[in-house]
Design a protein around this motif. Structure first.
Motif, mmCIF file in Angstrom:
data_model
loop_
_atom_site.group_PDB
_atom_site.id
_atom_site.type_symbol
_atom_site.label_atom_id
_atom_site.label_comp_id
_atom_site.label_asym_id
_atom_site.label_seq_id
_atom_site.Cartn_x
_atom_site.Cartn_y
_atom_site.Cartn_z
ATOM 1 N N UNK A 153 0.836 -1.204 0.000
ATOM 2 C CA UNK A 153 0.000 0.000 0.000
ATOM 3 C C UNK A 153 0.871 1.254 0.000
ATOM 4 N N UNK A 154 1.976 1.223 0.750
ATOM 5 C CA UNK A 154 2.896 2.360 0.778
ATOM 6 C C UNK A 154 3.522 2.638 -0.576
ATOM 7 N N UNK A 155 3.916 1.595 -1.277
ATOM 8 C CA UNK A 155 4.502 1.768 -2.612
ATOM 9 C C UNK A 155 3.469 2.364 -3.571
ATOM 10 N N UNK A 156 2.246 1.885 -3.484
ATOM 11 C CA UNK A 156 1.198 2.397 -4.377
ATOM 12 C C UNK A 156 0.925 3.880 -4.116
ATOM 13 N N UNK A 157 0.817 4.244 -2.854
ATOM 14 C CA UNK A 157 0.567 5.651 -2.523
ATOM 15 C C UNK A 157 1.750 6.516 -2.956
ATOM 16 N N UNK A 158 2.961 6.044 -2.692
ATOM 17 C CA UNK A 158 4.155 6.820 -3.041
ATOM 18 C C UNK A 158 4.344 6.953 -4.543
ATOM 19 N N UNK A 159 3.798 6.033 -5.305
ATOM 20 C CA UNK A 159 3.956 6.122 -6.755
ATOM 21 C C UNK A 159 3.004 7.136 -7.372
ATOM 22 N N UNK A 160 1.959 7.501 -6.666
ATOM 23 C CA UNK A 160 0.957 8.411 -7.210
ATOM 24 C C UNK A 160 0.994 9.786 -6.540
ATOM 25 N N UNK A 161 1.157 9.827 -5.246
ATOM 26 C CA UNK A 161 1.004 11.071 -4.485
ATOM 27 C C UNK A 161 1.939 12.204 -4.915
ATOM 28 N N UNK A 162 3.234 11.980 -5.108
ATOM 29 C CA UNK A 162 4.095 13.112 -5.487
ATOM 30 C C UNK A 162 3.660 13.785 -6.790
ATOM 31 N N UNK A 163 3.212 13.002 -7.753
ATOM 32 C CA UNK A 163 2.777 13.579 -9.027
ATOM 33 C C UNK A 163 1.462 14.341 -8.877
ATOM 34 N N UNK A 164 0.598 13.853 -8.001
ATOM 35 C CA UNK A 164 -0.712 14.496 -7.823
ATOM 36 C C UNK A 164 -0.663 15.698 -6.884
ATOM 37 N N UNK A 165 0.125 15.600 -5.821
ATOM 38 C CA UNK A 165 0.061 16.630 -4.780
ATOM 39 C C UNK A 165 1.385 17.332 -4.507
ATOM 40 N N UNK A 166 2.498 16.843 -5.062
ATOM 41 C CA UNK A 166 3.785 17.498 -4.838
ATOM 42 C C UNK A 166 4.539 16.928 -3.654
ATOM 43 N N UNK A 167 5.789 17.380 -3.521
ATOM 44 C CA UNK A 167 6.661 16.850 -2.467
ATOM 45 C C UNK A 167 6.263 17.322 -1.070
ATOM 46 N N UNK A 168 5.671 18.498 -0.960
ATOM 47 C CA UNK A 168 5.235 18.982 0.356
ATOM 48 C C UNK A 168 4.143 18.098 0.944
ATOM 49 N N UNK A 169 3.139 17.806 0.148
ATOM 50 C CA UNK A 169 2.057 16.930 0.611
ATOM 51 C C UNK A 169 2.573 15.520 0.850
ATOM 52 N N UNK A 170 3.502 15.072 0.009
ATOM 53 C CA UNK A 170 4.078 13.741 0.184
ATOM 54 C C UNK A 170 4.821 13.661 1.510
ATOM 55 N N UNK A 171 5.577 14.697 1.842
ATOM 56 C CA UNK A 171 6.298 14.729 3.125
ATOM 57 C C UNK A 171 5.318 14.734 4.293
ATOM 58 N N UNK A 172 4.225 15.456 4.160
ATOM 59 C CA UNK A 172 3.226 15.510 5.238
ATOM 60 C C UNK A 172 2.573 14.141 5.436
ATOM 61 N N UNK A 173 2.226 13.482 4.344
ATOM 62 C CA UNK A 173 1.631 12.147 4.441
ATOM 63 C C UNK A 173 2.626 11.175 5.064
ATOM 64 N N UNK A 174 3.899 11.268 4.677
ATOM 65 C CA UNK A 174 4.923 10.408 5.269
ATOM 66 C C UNK A 174 4.996 10.623 6.775
ATOM 67 N N UNK A 175 5.021 11.875 7.216
ATOM 68 C CA UNK A 175 5.114 12.153 8.647
ATOM 69 C C UNK A 175 3.915 11.594 9.411
ATOM 70 N N UNK A 176 2.725 11.764 8.854
ATOM 71 C CA UNK A 176 1.518 11.231 9.516
ATOM 72 C C UNK A 176 1.559 9.706 9.542
ATOM 73 N N UNK A 177 1.950 9.092 8.439
ATOM 74 C CA UNK A 177 2.019 7.633 8.382
ATOM 75 C C UNK A 177 3.062 7.080 9.365
ATOM 76 N N UNK A 178 4.182 7.767 9.495
ATOM 77 C CA UNK A 178 5.192 7.344 10.479
ATOM 78 C C UNK A 178 4.641 7.448 11.895
ATOM 79 N N UNK A 179 3.971 8.535 12.185
ATOM 80 C CA UNK A 179 3.405 8.722 13.534
ATOM 81 C C UNK A 179 2.363 7.658 13.836
ATOM 82 N N UNK A 180 1.507 7.360 12.875
ATOM 83 C CA UNK A 180 0.488 6.328 13.086
ATOM 84 C C UNK A 180 1.128 4.939 13.181
ATOM 85 N N UNK A 181 2.133 4.695 12.370
ATOM 86 C CA UNK A 181 2.783 3.383 12.363
ATOM 87 C C UNK A 181 3.538 3.072 13.628
ATOM 88 N N UNK A 182 4.177 4.080 14.187
ATOM 89 C CA UNK A 182 4.962 3.829 15.404
ATOM 90 C C UNK A 182 4.051 3.809 16.625
#
Length: 182
Positions: A153-182
């Protein structure tokens, strides 16, 4: 393994897989096309960063083993710190505060080393957590299935999100996903 237990363990697989695709695929294009860094120099830098990672990985494994021996709280603190460093490193890589080829290469090299270190530490924590869950063959297969399913699921999201929303949104999603995962 019950679904909530599986998700609780596997959730960290999503951001770990999520972060890898932009670093391996999008970072070289970003530095080359957007920031004007020669791809040959960037390729050599990326190789050097991976070699650094290969050297420190065994040390990270021994360190995480010692953390496990000291208790769950220590491991959770290491994981939380690694999440913060990983998210910060990701942002720093895609939004460098420097200009010029030499400065960009130095910045990228330092941030790659830091980001790969945090990524490796978090990956070792995650995989050793799965190994410590134990159980019979079916239970271990369930643990791996949850981890790898979330990683997919992470690979799928990462393959689409940067093109759709940019690196800023991608970084924000990564931070939220890390917080939820840990």
């Amino acid at each position: 393994m019950r679904p909530l237990q599986g998700l609780a363990y596997g959730a960290l697989g999503l951001p770990l897989a999520f972060v890898a695709l932009p670093l391996y695929v999008l970072l070289p294009a970003h530095y080359g096309a957007t920031l004007g860094v020669p791809l040959a120099a960037l390729g050599a830098l990326l190789l050097g960063a991976r070699l650094f990672d290969a050297v420190v990985d065994p040390w990270i494994g021994r360190w995480i083993d010692r953390c496990h021996a000291r208790g769950r709280t220590v491991v959770l603190r290491v994981a939380a710190a690694a999440c913060v460093v990983l998210a910060a490193g990701f942002v720093a890589l895609f939004f460098p505060p420097v200009h010029g080829t030499a400065a960009l290469l130095a910045w990228c090299g330092a941030m790659l080393a830091l980001t790969y270190f945090a990524y490796s530490a978090l990956s070792v924590v995650h995989q050793s957590w799965g190994a410590r869950l134990g159980g019979d063959e079916a239970q271990r297969a369930s643990v791996v299935s949850w981890r790898e399913g979330c990683a997919l699921a992470g690979v799928l999201v990462a393959s689409v999100l940067p093109a759709l929303a940019g690196f800023g949104a991608t970084a924000a999603v990564l931070a939220v996903a890390l917080a939820l995962g840990v």
